[in-house]
Design a protein around this motif. Structure first.
Motif, mmCIF file in Angstrom:
data_model
loop_
_atom_site.group_PDB
_atom_site.id
_atom_site.type_symbol
_atom_site.label_atom_id
_atom_site.label_comp_id
_atom_site.label_asym_id
_atom_site.label_seq_id
_atom_site.Cartn_x
_atom_site.Cartn_y
_atom_site.Cartn_z
ATOM 1 N N PRO A 72 22.965 32.822 40.298
ATOM 2 C CA PRO A 72 24.283 32.683 39.674
ATOM 3 C C PRO A 72 24.181 31.908 38.371
ATOM 4 O O PRO A 72 23.229 31.155 38.159
ATOM 5 N N ALA A 73 25.135 32.107 37.487
ATOM 6 C CA ALA A 73 25.113 31.431 36.188
ATOM 7 C C ALA A 73 25.277 29.921 36.327
ATOM 8 O O ALA A 73 24.775 29.164 35.506
ATOM 9 N N PHE A 74 25.978 29.479 37.379
ATOM 10 C CA PHE A 74 26.243 28.057 37.569
ATOM 11 C C PHE A 74 25.592 27.539 38.850
ATOM 12 O O PHE A 74 25.673 28.188 39.894
ATOM 13 N N LYS A 75 24.987 26.368 38.758
ATOM 14 C CA LYS A 75 24.587 25.653 39.968
ATOM 15 C C LYS A 75 25.816 24.994 40.582
ATOM 16 O O LYS A 75 25.929 24.832 41.794
ATOM 17 N N GLY A 76 26.734 24.598 39.711
ATOM 18 C CA GLY A 76 27.975 23.980 40.146
ATOM 19 C C GLY A 76 28.848 23.671 38.949
ATOM 20 O O GLY A 76 28.381 23.710 37.801
ATOM 21 N N ILE A 77 30.120 23.389 39.207
ATOM 22 C CA ILE A 77 31.039 22.993 38.140
ATOM 23 C C ILE A 77 31.892 21.826 38.630
ATOM 24 O O ILE A 77 31.944 21.539 39.832
ATOM 25 N N ARG A 78 32.534 21.164 37.703
ATOM 26 C CA ARG A 78 33.527 20.146 38.035
ATOM 27 C C ARG A 78 34.690 20.319 37.062
ATOM 28 O O ARG A 78 34.464 20.553 35.867
ATOM 29 N N ILE A 79 35.910 20.240 37.570
ATOM 30 C CA ILE A 79 37.093 20.315 36.706
ATOM 31 C C ILE A 79 37.866 19.019 36.866
ATOM 32 O O ILE A 79 38.304 18.677 37.972
ATOM 33 N N ASP A 80 38.003 18.285 35.777
ATOM 34 C CA ASP A 80 38.753 17.027 35.803
ATOM 35 C C ASP A 80 40.079 17.199 35.081
ATOM 36 O O ASP A 80 40.114 17.665 33.937
ATOM 37 N N GLY A 81 41.161 16.813 35.740
ATOM 38 C CA GLY A 81 42.430 16.714 35.041
ATOM 39 C C GLY A 81 42.453 15.408 34.264
ATOM 40 O O GLY A 81 41.999 14.383 34.772
#
Length: 220
Positions: A72-81
């Motif tokens: 996959p293109a990402f190992k992981g993501i994080r989204i911060d507000g």
């Protein structure tokens, strides 16, 4: 005279027996017809199938059209507000547990742990009940449906976010949206997010509680 009477009586009995036999044959034919009709109806019902929808549990990153053995293109993501950043509350890069609840017009900052280089972008579209639509959606259609988007170039500072965007309140309502990630013109990943009214979320503890409730609804 007695012989004539006996002959008449015998004739009447023979005619009665014939009539009774004819009645039994008609009843049997009717019963067979009803059984056949019932069997046919049952058979038709049992072979009718309803197509199942492909759902997406909020906060889970699903990769689109990933082939066997393909990374996959990402190992992981994080989204911060920017009003309640998840990293300050112990949330790290993930594909299974990503913060997904934000206020309307709250800036969402995207952090990516990639398997390869950039040219990434994220689009927000109104939520699709059947997530299978993204398996065949074209990039041009995605652009047309988008209510918000952001380029996600690799930052010079590895601790910095890759890009940010928000859902504008004048054109959109609170509710479910799909975040669709692309690489070039290829749709590569999707994730369901939930947007609450402006200033609804007061702190991250409230956000975490609401996320647990939303996940339970999708899994029930």
């Amino acid at each position: 005279m007695k012989k004539i009477f006996a002959l008449l009586l015998a004739g009447i009995m023979i005619m009665s027996l014939v009539a009774c036999g004819g009645g039994k044959t008609t009843t049997s034919s009717t019963t067979t017809s009803k059984t056949s009709t019932t069997t046919s109806t049952t058979s038709t019902t049992s072979t009718t199938k309803t197509a199942e929808k492909v759902i997406g549990v909020p906060g889970v990153l699903y990769f689109i059209n990933l082939k066997d053995g393909e990374k996959p293109a990402f190992k992981g993501i994080r989204i911060d507000g920017n009003q309640h950043p998840s990293d300050l509350n112990g949330w790290d890069y993930s594909t299974e547990k990503v913060c997904f609840i934000f206020n309307m017009e709250e800036w969402m900052e995207f952090y990516i742990d990639p398997n390869d280089g950039g040219d990434f972008k994220v689009f927000f579209v109104n939520h699709a009940d059947d997530q299978a639509v993204y398996d065949k959606m074209s990039y041009a259609t995605l652009e047309e449906k988008a209510v918000a988007s952001a380029d996600l170039p690799r930052p010079d500072d590895p601790e910095w976010y890759w890009g940010s965007t928000y859902i504008f309140h004048e054109d959109n309502d609170p509710g479910y949206y799909d975040a669709i990630f692309t690489k070039g013109s290829k749709l590569i990943a999707r994730m369901v997010i939930v947007i609450y009214p402006e200033s609804y979320l007061e702190d991250f503890a409230q956000c975490e509680k609401l996320m647990e409730e939303e996940i339970a609804k999708f899994k029930s």
